[in-house]
Motif scaffolding. Structure first.
Motif, mmCIF file in Angstrom:
data_model
loop_
_atom_site.group_PDB
_atom_site.id
_atom_site.type_symbol
_atom_site.label_atom_id
_atom_site.label_comp_id
_atom_site.label_asym_id
_atom_site.label_seq_id
_atom_site.Cartn_x
_atom_site.Cartn_y
_atom_site.Cartn_z
ATOM 1 N N GLU A 1 -47.269 -11.556 -0.548
ATOM 2 C CA GLU A 1 -48.043 -10.959 0.544
ATOM 3 C C GLU A 1 -47.825 -9.454 0.585
ATOM 4 O OE1 GLU A 1 -50.385 -12.347 2.563
ATOM 5 O OE2 GLU A 1 -50.122 -14.027 1.178
ATOM 6 N N LYS B 1 -49.901 -7.270 -1.779
ATOM 7 C CA LYS B 1 -51.288 -7.030 -1.367
ATOM 8 C C LYS B 1 -51.411 -5.873 -0.379
ATOM 9 C CE LYS B 1 -52.265 -11.940 -1.804
ATOM 10 N NZ LYS B 1 -52.593 -13.167 -1.054
ATOM 11 N N ASN B 2 -50.294 -5.379 0.139
ATOM 12 C CA ASN B 2 -50.293 -4.317 1.140
ATOM 13 C C ASN B 2 -50.693 -2.995 0.500
ATOM 14 O OD1 ASN B 2 -49.705 -2.340 3.038
ATOM 15 N ND2 ASN B 2 -47.805 -3.316 3.695
ATOM 16 N N SER B 3 -51.858 -2.492 0.868
ATOM 17 C CA SER B 3 -52.360 -1.255 0.255
ATOM 18 C C SER B 3 -51.578 -0.022 0.684
ATOM 19 C CB SER B 3 -53.843 -1.076 0.586
ATOM 20 O OG SER B 3 -54.009 -0.952 1.984
ATOM 21 N N ALA B 4 -50.734 -0.138 1.706
ATOM 22 C CA ALA B 4 -49.936 1.004 2.158
ATOM 23 C C ALA B 4 -48.747 1.270 1.236
ATOM 24 C CB ALA B 4 -49.441 0.770 3.581
ATOM 25 N N SER C 1 -46.702 2.060 -2.239
ATOM 26 C CA SER C 1 -46.924 2.851 -3.452
ATOM 27 C C SER C 1 -46.899 1.914 -4.661
ATOM 28 C CB SER C 1 -45.819 3.901 -3.598
ATOM 29 O OG SER C 1 -44.601 3.280 -3.967
ATOM 30 N N PRO C 2 -47.399 2.362 -5.793
ATOM 31 C CA PRO C 2 -47.325 1.537 -6.995
ATOM 32 C C PRO C 2 -45.887 1.134 -7.348
ATOM 33 C CG PRO C 2 -48.880 3.309 -7.347
ATOM 34 C CD PRO C 2 -48.195 3.572 -6.033
ATOM 35 N N ARG D 1 -44.850 -1.690 -5.022
ATOM 36 C CA ARG D 1 -45.451 -2.961 -5.452
ATOM 37 C C ARG D 1 -44.791 -3.454 -6.726
ATOM 38 N NH1 ARG D 1 -49.978 -0.449 -3.556
ATOM 39 N NH2 ARG D 1 -50.667 0.184 -5.611
ATOM 40 N N GLU E 1 -48.213 -1.716 -12.602
ATOM 41 C CA GLU E 1 -48.186 -0.930 -11.363
ATOM 42 C C GLU E 1 -47.545 0.438 -11.584
ATOM 43 O OE1 GLU E 1 -49.429 -1.363 -8.383
ATOM 44 O OE2 GLU E 1 -49.881 -3.498 -8.304
#
Length: 71
Positions: free
Chosen positions: A4, A7-10, A12-13, A16, A46
């Motif tokens: 989950e 999936k958080n777009s906030a 950074s690569p 993630r 990523e």
């Protein structure tokens, strides 16, 4: 939980990527090496444009790829 977070777009690569690494090591503990390497692939994807220092742990990751039959 990590899936989950990925999936958080906030995030950074690199953040993630860290979550993908966490998933990978969970699979390693379960001896599901093929699945672990897929998570490592995602982590490296990523972080491919990010600079990060070499870590001795990368040698262990290479061993996991070999255990999964991937070279």
């Amino acid at each position: 939980m990590r899936s989950e977070g990925i999936k958080n777009s906030a995030l950074s690569p690199l953040e993630r990527g860290d979550l993908h690494f966490g998933n990978a090591y969970t699979y390693v503990q379960m001896k599901r090496y093929k699945k672990a390497t897929l998570c490592f692939d995602n982590a490296f994807e990523e972080a491919r444009h990010e600079e990060f220092p070499y870590d001795k742990q990368y040698e262990q990751i290479l061993e996991i790829y070999l255990k999964a039959g991937r070279e």
